[in-house]
Motif scaffolding. Structure first.
Motif, short mmCIF file in Angstrom:
data_model
loop_
_atom_site.label_atom_id
_atom_site.label_comp_id
_atom_site.label_asym_id
_atom_site.label_seq_id
_atom_site.Cartn_x
_atom_site.Cartn_y
_atom_site.Cartn_z
N GLU A 69 0.83 -1.21 0.00
CA GLU A 69 0.00 0.00 0.00
C GLU A 69 0.86 1.26 0.00
N LEU A 70 1.93 1.25 0.79
CA LEU A 70 2.81 2.42 0.85
C LEU A 70 3.55 2.63 -0.47
N LYS A 71 3.96 1.54 -1.10
CA LYS A 71 4.64 1.68 -2.39
C LYS A 71 3.69 2.20 -3.46
N ASN A 72 2.45 1.72 -3.45
CA ASN A 72 1.46 2.23 -4.40
C ASN A 72 1.16 3.70 -4.15
N LYS A 73 1.07 4.07 -2.86
CA LYS A 73 0.83 5.46 -2.50
C LYS A 73 2.00 6.34 -2.98
N ALA A 74 3.23 5.84 -2.82
CA ALA A 74 4.40 6.60 -3.25
C ALA A 74 4.39 6.79 -4.77
N THR A 131 6.85 14.94 -4.76
CA THR A 131 8.01 14.07 -4.57
C THR A 131 8.40 13.92 -3.10
N ALA A 132 8.23 14.95 -2.31
CA ALA A 132 8.60 14.86 -0.89
C ALA A 132 7.72 13.84 -0.17
N ALA A 133 6.43 13.89 -0.45
CA ALA A 133 5.51 12.93 0.17
C ALA A 133 5.77 11.52 -0.35
N LYS A 165 8.74 10.15 1.48
CA LYS A 165 8.34 9.78 2.85
C LYS A 165 7.62 8.43 2.84
N ALA A 166 6.73 8.22 1.90
CA ALA A 166 6.01 6.95 1.81
C ALA A 166 6.98 5.81 1.50
N LEU A 167 7.95 6.06 0.62
CA LEU A 167 8.94 5.02 0.31
C LEU A 167 9.83 4.71 1.51
#
Length: 102
Positions: free
Chosen positions: A55-60, A69-71, A74-76
């Motif tokens: 989920e975090l990788k998809n969000k990134a 890019t900053a967010a 952070k997700a990555l």
């Protein structure tokens, strides 16, 4: 007089150190077994951790497409931290199943 006081202080410190170190907290005995239990149980939900990582990788990826890019970084980084935790959990489970890890 000062020799007696210092001797009492030293002997009290030695006795206190002995009592503190003689019974570690992890070596508790159970009433029905009468044995010392040293093995800690390691539980982690590997599937849930993998799902959170995905989920975090998809969000990134979505944030990167949107130009944030900053967010996305952070997700990555959060996903990387979860991956490290997952690998540590898997390693801990493997090591706990061995009688003598190493």
């Amino acid at each position: 007089m000062t020799k007696r006081i210092s001797a009492l202080v030293v002997s009290a410190a030695i006795a206190g150190g002995f009592f503190i170190t003689s019974v570690p907290a992890h070596a508790a005995t159970s009433a029905e077994q009468g044995q010392v239990s040293v093995k800690a149980s390691v539980t982690c939900d590997k599937n849930q951790l993998r799902q959170q990582i995905d989920e975090l990788k998809n969000k990134a990826a979505k944030l990167k497409r949107l130009g944030q890019t900053a967010a996305a970084r952070k997700a990555l980084s959060d996903a990387t931290a979860l991956e490290k935790r997952l690998h540590a959990c898997i390693k801990a489970e493997e090591d706990s199943s061995k009688p003598f890890p190493g």
